[in-house]
Design a protein around this motif. Structure first.
Motif, PDB file in Angstrom:
ATOM      1  N   HIS A 123       0.805  -1.219   0.000  1.00  0.00           N
ATOM      2  CA  HIS A 123       0.000   0.000   0.000  1.00  0.00           C
ATOM      3  C   HIS A 123       0.838   1.269   0.000  1.00  0.00           C
ATOM      4  N   ILE A 124       2.157   1.148   0.097  1.00  0.00           N
ATOM      5  CA  ILE A 124       2.999   2.347   0.130  1.00  0.00           C
ATOM      6  C   ILE A 124       2.887   3.155  -1.156  1.00  0.00           C
ATOM      7  N   THR A 125       2.479   2.499  -2.255  1.00  0.00           N
ATOM      8  CA  THR A 125       2.418   3.214  -3.536  1.00  0.00           C
ATOM      9  C   THR A 125       1.107   3.953  -3.754  1.00  0.00           C
ATOM     10  N   TYR A 126       0.074   3.672  -2.943  1.00  0.00           N
ATOM     11  CA  TYR A 126      -1.229   4.265  -3.267  1.00  0.00           C
ATOM     12  C   TYR A 126      -2.038   4.791  -2.085  1.00  0.00           C
ATOM     13  N   GLN A 127      -1.657   4.522  -0.849  1.00  0.00           N
ATOM     14  CA  GLN A 127      -2.474   4.970   0.282  1.00  0.00           C
ATOM     15  C   GLN A 127      -1.990   6.301   0.826  1.00  0.00           C
ATOM     16  N   GLN A 128      -2.889   7.284   0.830  1.00  0.00           N
ATOM     17  CA  GLN A 128      -2.538   8.615   1.317  1.00  0.00           C
ATOM     18  C   GLN A 128      -2.702   8.761   2.820  1.00  0.00           C
ATOM     19  N   SER A 129      -3.623   8.021   3.405  1.00  0.00           N
ATOM     20  CA  SER A 129      -3.989   8.238   4.809  1.00  0.00           C
ATOM     21  C   SER A 129      -3.447   7.160   5.739  1.00  0.00           C
ATOM     22  N   ASN A 130      -2.357   6.511   5.356  1.00  0.00           N
ATOM     23  CA  ASN A 130      -1.782   5.463   6.182  1.00  0.00           C
ATOM     24  C   ASN A 130      -0.844   6.063   7.224  1.00  0.00           C
ATOM     25  N   MET A 131      -1.100   5.825   8.504  1.00  0.00           N
ATOM     26  CA  MET A 131      -0.335   6.455   9.574  1.00  0.00           C
ATOM     27  C   MET A 131       1.127   6.027   9.564  1.00  0.00           C
ATOM     28  N   ALA A 132       1.386   4.755   9.308  1.00  0.00           N
ATOM     29  CA  ALA A 132       2.760   4.261   9.316  1.00  0.00           C
ATOM     30  C   ALA A 132       3.580   4.895   8.192  1.00  0.00           C
ATOM     31  N   ILE A 133       3.004   4.916   6.986  1.00  0.00           N
ATOM     32  CA  ILE A 133       3.723   5.482   5.843  1.00  0.00           C
ATOM     33  C   ILE A 133       3.915   6.990   6.014  1.00  0.00           C
ATOM     34  N   ASN A 134       2.878   7.689   6.468  1.00  0.00           N
ATOM     35  CA  ASN A 134       2.987   9.137   6.653  1.00  0.00           C
ATOM     36  C   ASN A 134       3.966   9.495   7.767  1.00  0.00           C
ATOM     37  N   SER A 135       4.067   8.654   8.785  1.00  0.00           N
ATOM     38  CA  SER A 135       5.054   8.884   9.843  1.00  0.00           C
ATOM     39  C   SER A 135       6.468   8.724   9.302  1.00  0.00           C
ATOM     40  N   TYR A 136       6.648   7.718   8.447  1.00  0.00           N
ATOM     41  CA  TYR A 136       7.952   7.512   7.805  1.00  0.00           C
ATOM     42  C   TYR A 136       8.336   8.737   6.975  1.00  0.00           C
ATOM     43  N   LYS A 137       7.397   9.273   6.203  1.00  0.00           N
ATOM     44  CA  LYS A 137       7.682  10.447   5.383  1.00  0.00           C
ATOM     45  C   LYS A 137       7.982  11.666   6.251  1.00  0.00           C
ATOM     46  N   GLU A 138       7.195  11.812   7.319  1.00  0.00           N
ATOM     47  CA  GLU A 138       7.402  12.954   8.213  1.00  0.00           C
ATOM     48  C   GLU A 138       8.742  12.861   8.939  1.00  0.00           C
ATOM     49  N   ASP A 139       9.070  11.699   9.457  1.00  0.00           N
ATOM     50  CA  ASP A 139      10.311  11.533  10.217  1.00  0.00           C
ATOM     51  C   ASP A 139      11.543  11.776   9.355  1.00  0.00           C
ATOM     52  N   ASN A 140      11.428  11.483   8.063  1.00  0.00           N
ATOM     53  CA  ASN A 140      12.584  11.593   7.175  1.00  0.00           C
ATOM     54  C   ASN A 140      12.464  12.751   6.184  1.00  0.00           C
ATOM     55  N   GLN A 141      11.399  13.553   6.345  1.00  0.00           N
ATOM     56  CA  GLN A 141      11.169  14.720   5.496  1.00  0.00           C
ATOM     57  C   GLN A 141      11.110  14.351   4.008  1.00  0.00           C
ATOM     58  N   TYR A 142      10.462  13.207   3.736  1.00  0.00           N
ATOM     59  CA  TYR A 142      10.243  12.799   2.359  1.00  0.00           C
ATOM     60  C   TYR A 142       8.922  13.383   1.861  1.00  0.00           C
ATOM     61  N   ASP A 143       8.865  13.611   0.544  1.00  0.00           N
ATOM     62  CA  ASP A 143       7.664  14.221  -0.016  1.00  0.00           C
ATOM     63  C   ASP A 143       7.237  13.528  -1.308  1.00  0.00           C
ATOM     64  N   PHE A 144       7.407  12.201  -1.371  1.00  0.00           N
ATOM     65  CA  PHE A 144       6.989  11.500  -2.591  1.00  0.00           C
ATOM     66  C   PHE A 144       5.461  11.345  -2.621  1.00  0.00           C
ATOM     67  N   ALA A 145       4.906  11.358  -3.832  1.00  0.00           N
ATOM     68  CA  ALA A 145       3.452  11.278  -4.015  1.00  0.00           C
ATOM     69  C   ALA A 145       3.034   9.842  -4.319  1.00  0.00           C
ATOM     70  N   VAL A 146       1.904   9.466  -3.784  1.00  0.00           N
ATOM     71  CA  VAL A 146       1.344   8.161  -4.102  1.00  0.00           C
ATOM     72  C   VAL A 146       0.514   8.242  -5.372  1.00  0.00           C
ATOM     73  N   LYS A 147       0.278   7.107  -5.970  1.00  0.00           N
ATOM     74  CA  LYS A 147      -0.530   7.018  -7.182  1.00  0.00           C
ATOM     75  C   LYS A 147      -1.756   6.159  -6.907  1.00  0.00           C
ATOM     76  N   PRO A 148      -2.926   6.571  -7.372  1.00  0.00           N
ATOM     77  CA  PRO A 148      -4.150   5.813  -7.086  1.00  0.00           C
ATOM     78  C   PRO A 148      -4.048   4.360  -7.530  1.00  0.00           C
ATOM     79  N   ASN A 149      -4.659   3.501  -6.746  1.00  0.00           N
ATOM     80  CA  ASN A 149      -4.755   2.088  -7.089  1.00  0.00           C
ATOM     81  C   ASN A 149      -5.801   1.924  -8.186  1.00  0.00           C
ATOM     82  N   GLN A 150      -5.392   1.432  -9.333  1.00  0.00           N
ATOM     83  CA  GLN A 150      -6.300   1.301 -10.475  1.00  0.00           C
ATOM     84  C   GLN A 150      -7.122   0.020 -10.438  1.00  0.00           C
ATOM     85  N   GLN A 151      -6.866  -0.834  -9.454  1.00  0.00           N
ATOM     86  CA  GLN A 151      -7.644  -2.063  -9.347  1.00  0.00           C
ATOM     87  C   GLN A 151      -9.096  -1.747  -8.983  1.00  0.00           C
TER      88      GLN A 151
END
Length: 277
Positions: A123-151
């Protein structure tokens, strides 16, 4: 008289196919229980069909139409269901069930499909509201964008008329349509649509046989017996006619004009909103 046709299935009451799950959360009250009984919609079984046993809240689908003489016997979700049908499973609120359909316990729509054509199905490639992934981005000051799941996900389960679903049946989340008269064996995993009067089973579910021969199936689908008020027919002929005898006698009664279309009415979302919430 067909009022709505969805994916080749004719429904004799208002219904709407939608992928969304918008709903109203309605508290159970004495007034609501009385309203359900008055409208002949039941959430429990009893000797006199008067027992209504419910959770503290009901989640009513936005496009719901609950036809009279139907029953949802498990869970808090209320979805579209036709007369003389019952469901013992807590199915999604965008589910549509025709008339005379029986759905057993522990049936469910499976979770979301993950993308399999990317470098990872995570889900790292498509979930915007995931607490674990967003914490990882915040802790490391990353700003990569997710892409919608086309399934395809969250697509409604659509059951025709006179369907029987055994217990513990799973349906994929990309949407399944079960044709009129079909039977799904217990413990099956349904990954594709089920054609009318087919009996399927297994994981993944496969066609095992048909309930009736091809000519009889065609007659039943042309007749669409569930669209009629059959009370007087049942009184006259009973409930266990051989299938071809049933077809012949019903056609004769229709020609004589003794049987009429069945239009009992039902409840929409606004009819459930009788209590403050």
């Amino acid at each position: 008289m067909v009022e709505t046709t969805i994916k080749g299935i004719g429904f004799d009451f208002p219904c709407k196919e939608t992928n969304h799950h918008r709903h109203k959360k309605v508290p159970v009250s004495l007034e609501l229980k009385e309203c359900l009984i008055k409208n002949r919609f039941f959430t429990g079984l009893g000797k006199y069909q008067r027992i209504v046993a419910m959770k503290d809240w009901l989640l009513i689908g936005e496009n719901v139409y609950v036809e009279k003489y139907s029953s949802i016997l498990e869970g808090s979700h209320i979805y579209t269901i036709g007369a003389f049908s019952y469901c013992r499973s807590n199915l999604p609120v965008n589910t549509i069930i025709g008339r005379y359909t029986s759905i057993s316990v522990d049936c469910r729509r499976l979770g979301l499909n993950h993308p399999m054509d990317r470098f990872t199905s995570s889900h790292i490639t498509y979930q915007q509201s995931n607490m674990a992934i967003n914490s990882y981005k915040e802790d490391n000051q990353y700003d990569f964008a997710v892409k919608p799941n086309q399934q395809k996900n969250g697509v409604p389960l659509i059951f025709g008329n006179d369907v029987w679903v055994g217990e513990n049946v799973s349906f994929v989340s990309s949407g399944i349509t079960v044709g009129d008269g079909a039977v799904i064996a217990a413990n099956a995993t349904v990954t594709k649509d089920v054609e009318p009067y087919s009996i399927v089973g297994g994981t993944p579910a496969k066609h095992l046989k048909y309930r009736f021969d091809e000519n009889t199936r065609k007659k039943l689908l042309d007749l669409r017996w569930w669209q009629y008020d059959l009370g007087t027919f049942f009184e006259k002929y009973g409930m266990d006619l051989e299938i071809n005898d049933f077809i012949e006698k019903l056609q004769n009664e229709l020609e004589k004009g003794t049987i009429k279309p069945f239009n009992p009415g039902g409840m929409r979302l606004d009819d459930f909103l009788i209590s403050p919430f």
